[in-house]
Design an enzyme around this catalytic site. Structure first.
Site, short mmCIF file in Angstrom:
data_model
loop_
_atom_site.label_atom_id
_atom_site.label_comp_id
_atom_site.label_asym_id
_atom_site.label_seq_id
_atom_site.Cartn_x
_atom_site.Cartn_y
_atom_site.Cartn_z
N GLN A 124 -1.14 -6.74 3.84
CA GLN A 124 0.23 -7.67 3.50
C GLN A 124 0.42 -8.38 2.00
O GLN A 124 -1.18 -8.85 2.27
CB GLN A 124 0.50 -8.48 4.16
CG GLN A 124 2.28 -8.94 3.93
CD GLN A 124 3.06 -7.89 4.37
OE1 GLN A 124 3.46 -6.81 4.54
NE2 GLN A 124 4.16 -8.48 2.68
N LYS A 141 7.17 -3.80 10.13
CA LYS A 141 5.97 -2.27 10.41
C LYS A 141 5.59 -1.66 11.98
O LYS A 141 5.89 -0.47 11.82
CB LYS A 141 4.66 -2.67 9.12
CG LYS A 141 5.36 -2.79 7.93
CD LYS A 141 4.67 -3.73 6.84
CE LYS A 141 5.60 -3.89 5.57
NZ LYS A 141 4.68 -4.49 4.54
N ASP A 183 1.30 2.18 -0.31
CA ASP A 183 2.49 1.51 -0.74
C ASP A 183 2.28 1.41 -2.27
O ASP A 183 3.27 0.81 -3.11
CB ASP A 183 1.40 0.00 -1.33
CG ASP A 183 2.53 -0.97 -0.40
OD1 ASP A 183 3.55 -0.97 0.11
OD2 ASP A 183 1.65 -2.04 0.03
#
Ligand code: NDP
Length: 283
Positions: free
Chosen positions: A96, A52, A119
């Site tokens: 994460q 990322k 997300d």
């Protein structure tokens, strides 16, 4: 032989467009920033976070990383999220997954501001997806829709079978295919006659997480096969859910692993971060 759906090529195209938008925002004096929280030392998560960072660097997005120790408490994690929610320089926040067992994943995801939820896991964003009125889509299903669009794969009235019903892939994937006028069936571990159901699919999407799970007899000749799975085969090599060598002889189009859905998931995170920045600046 099936045509390969090249996720790397589509991802490069999508990231190119996102980079242009970042440049335009920078010219207006706006920086785009993604904050990534990593708790603990899970090796796969560490690789994902590093990727990322690379993507952000490539596109001119500022990336802030918060690597917290395994023993981080809920209070400490929620306090960091609260700080990032309030920080106007941060446009997107991603925690994460998976989190260490002692942390409550649902509470953590609910703590992230829906406006910065790149997300798209916050219940408010999930609800918006159900209603078809959304700013962010979860990266993997969104990436698959982009690939279908790029290759001009018609979904209208097509029979689509999604194997897997997770909150991050299966369910939102099914919903997006429904929004794009496919007739959708969702399969899972209790589905009866799975092979027979799959054989009805014009578009078959597998998100199970088992190497060799989708065999060629489960694929209708000429179907489009999208393989979301990321597994290690017996030879230790990265592979999807689909028995690729057999499937490419039956399908009309197919995503490889690696080089299919994975790069698209990464690209869509960048797009969501740019969208968040634009929204936050009223653009
Ligand atoms: P989950 O483990 O959360 O979900 C797996 C799904 O598969 C479940 O719904 C499960 O059914 C179903 N399943 C398991 N066994 C069977 C079976 N025998 N028959 C039918 N269905 C079955 O996984 P995720 O959705 O998070 O991920 C799926 C895969 O996709 C993994 O390999 C993951 O690594 C990969 N992935 C890849 C991404 C990418 O960018 N390429 C991004 C995200 C995930 P049930 O609900 O009944 O248990």
């Amino acid at each position: 032989m099936a045509q390969i759906i090249d996720g790397r090529a589509v991802a490069a195209y999508v990231k190119g467009k996102a980079a242009e938008q970042v440049k335009t925002l920078n010219e207006k004096g706006i920086e785009v920033c993604l904050a990534v929280i990593l708790v603990g030392n899970d090796p796969a998560s560490t690789v994902y976070v590093a990727n990322k960072r690379k993507d952000c660097d490539q596109l001119g997005i500022v990336s802030k990383e918060y690597a917290l120790p395994e023993e981080t408490t809920m209070e400490e994690l929620l306090s960091l999220i609260d700080t990032l929610n309030k920080d106007s320089a941060v446009n997107g926040i991603l925690c994460q997954l998976p989190l260490p067992r002692h942390l409550d994943e649902t509470k953590v995801l609910e703590a992230i501001s829906p406006l910065k939820d790149v997300d798209a896991f916050h219940p408010e964003n999930v609800g918006r997806i159900m209603m078809g009125k959304y700013d962010f889509l979860p990266c993997t299903p969104a990436g698959i829709m982009e690939m279908l669009d790029y290759y001009k794969i018609d979904t209208n009235g097509k029979d689509c079978v999604v194997i897997g019903r997770s909150n991050i892939v299966g369910k939102p994937m099914a919903m997006l295919m429904l929004h794009s006028n496919a007739t959708v069936t969702i399969c899972h571990s209790r589905t009866k006659n799975l092979a027979e159901v799959c054989r009805r699919a014009d578009i078959l999407i597998s998100a199970v997480g088992r190497a060799g799970f989708v065999t060629s007899d489960m694929i209708k000749p000429g179907a489009v096969v999208i393989d979301v799975g990321i597994n290690r085969g017996e030879d230790g090599k990265l592979c999807g859910d689909v028995d690729y060598a057999a499937a490419e002889k039956v399908a009309s189009m197919i995503t490889p692993v690696p080089g299919g859905v994975g790069p698209m998931t990464r690209a869509m995170l960048m797009c969501n971060t740019v969208t968040a920045a634009k929204k936050q600046h009223g653009i």
